[in-house]
Design a protein around this motif. Structure first.
Motif, PDB file in Angstrom:
ATOM      1  N   TRP A 164       9.198   0.493  -5.093  1.00 40.22           N
ATOM      2  CA  TRP A 164       9.548  -0.059  -3.791  1.00 40.22           C
ATOM      3  C   TRP A 164      10.340  -1.356  -3.884  1.00 40.22           C
ATOM      4  O   TRP A 164      10.896  -1.817  -2.883  1.00 40.22           O
ATOM      5  N   ALA A 191       6.843   6.758   0.855  1.00 35.82           N
ATOM      6  CA  ALA A 191       5.916   5.631   0.731  1.00 35.82           C
ATOM      7  C   ALA A 191       6.628   4.382   0.225  1.00 35.82           C
ATOM      8  O   ALA A 191       6.442   3.278   0.770  1.00 35.82           O
ATOM      9  N   SER A 192       7.452   4.522  -0.801  1.00 41.75           N
ATOM     10  CA  SER A 192       8.116   3.350  -1.370  1.00 41.75           C
ATOM     11  C   SER A 192       9.174   2.782  -0.427  1.00 41.75           C
ATOM     12  O   SER A 192       9.315   1.556  -0.312  1.00 41.75           O
ATOM     13  N   THR A 239       4.862   5.095  -6.519  1.00 39.45           N
ATOM     14  CA  THR A 239       5.133   4.206  -5.387  1.00 39.45           C
ATOM     15  C   THR A 239       4.961   2.753  -5.780  1.00 39.45           C
ATOM     16  O   THR A 239       5.738   1.879  -5.343  1.00 39.45           O
ATOM     17  N   ALA A 267       6.530  10.162  -2.577  1.00 40.89           N
ATOM     18  CA  ALA A 267       6.641   8.840  -3.189  1.00 40.89           C
ATOM     19  C   ALA A 267       7.822   8.067  -2.627  1.00 40.89           C
ATOM     20  O   ALA A 267       7.746   6.841  -2.453  1.00 40.89           O
TER      21      ALA A 267
END
Length: 302
Positions: A176, A114-115, A172, A111
């Motif tokens: 972000w 991805a973030s 995610t 995560a």
């Protein structure tokens, strides 16, 4: 005699040459980080915990989902290899704690990657392009801030189920925005630098300027902020699992184990103690590593 003088000159040149060339900024940062004993110890301890979570379950005699009906809610003991005790179903707590750590760390790592990737792309694009594009993109970030993450988690779990990858996607989706704001602020200060103007002058496309010139100069900030993001993501996963919105049985995580231990903490405190202690230790390690990287990469200390 001349040969001896020549040898002496060569030896002095070899000794002086490294100091003349100097060290790269990353080498200097690594040296400063290694001087931070708390950060180095935390890094080593985190590596030990991660290695134990990966390898440990293969070396122990119990499976994480097998029940010992003769040792239900048993306190920690050395007689039958239940070193952390067992839960209410007779499952070995040590194996489940290591498996839970593997899942929690995996969710935290995936995560976070991805973030961070999404935040870098979003923030760098908004900061470099500017104008209406920047205004629209940052308004999207503001809207995302206004949406409670538990609402997103409940909606995604209700619509899509409770698979492992959905937990990563859910975290995610709402993790972000901080990275996007940090990267945007740094990009605004970099887009007027000489190397960016030179790239524009020779006709380098915008996307190449962003990802080949702007983003590499943000690595110091990104690395530090990533170490801060990982513990936040792990806590989020633990909260979701504690509320029944994350990892589901028979798989487990530190959040699931803490939830189970909280139900019986008065009669079986070890079920809560060991997963909670490992989770707290891992979070402390990430925080100390982040502090060490921040001090090592701080431009004011160079």
């Amino acid at each position: 005699m001349n040969n001896k003088n020549d040898d002496l000159v060569e030896a002095l040149s070899a000794a002086i040459e490294p100091s003349l060339h100097g060290r790269s900024p990353w080498a200097s940062a690594r040296t400063r980080f290694m001087r931070n004993k708390a950060a180095v110890f935390s890094l080593c301890l985190l590596c030990v915990i991660t290695l134990a979570c990966i390898v440990g379950p293969y070396l122990l005699p119990h499976a994480f989902d097998s029940a010992d009906w003769e040792a239900m809610s048993q306190a920690p003991t050395w007689t039958n290899m239940h070193w952390f005790g067992t839960d209410e179903s007779g499952r070995d707590l040590l194996v489940r704690t290591l498996i839970g750590g593997r899942i929690s760390l995996m969710v935290g790592l995936m995560a976070t990657i991805a973030s961070v990737s999404l935040g870098i792309a979003w923030g760098a694009t908004a900061g470099f392009v500017g104008g209406r594009v920047d205004a629209v993109m940052m308004r999207v970030v503001d809207i995302m801030y206004a949406v409670p993450y538990l609402l997103i988690a409940i909606l995604m779990v209700t619509l899509l189920g409770r698979a492992f990858y959905l937990v990563v996607i859910t975290i995610t989706v709402f993790s972000w925005m901080d990275m996007a704001r940090v990267v945007r602020g740094q990009t605004l200060s970099l887009r007027s630098k000489e190397f960016v103007e030179a790239a524009r002058a020779i006709g380098v496309p915008t996307h190449r300027i962003i990802f080949q010139h702007i983003v590499p100069n943000l690595l110091g900030v990104v690395v530090v902020y990533t170490t801060i993001t990982v513990p936040g993501v792990i806590i989020t996963e633990s909260v979701l699992s504690f509320l029944g919105l994350g990892i589901q049985e028979p798989m487990t995580s530190w959040g699931v184990l803490i939830h189970d231990g909280a139900q019986v903490m008065e009669v079986s405190p070890w079920i809560l103690l060991y997963p909670g202690a490992l989770l707290s230790t891992a979070l402390y390690c990430f925080n100390y590593i982040g502090d060490g990287l921040r001090d090592a990469l701080d431009p004011n200390d160079r």
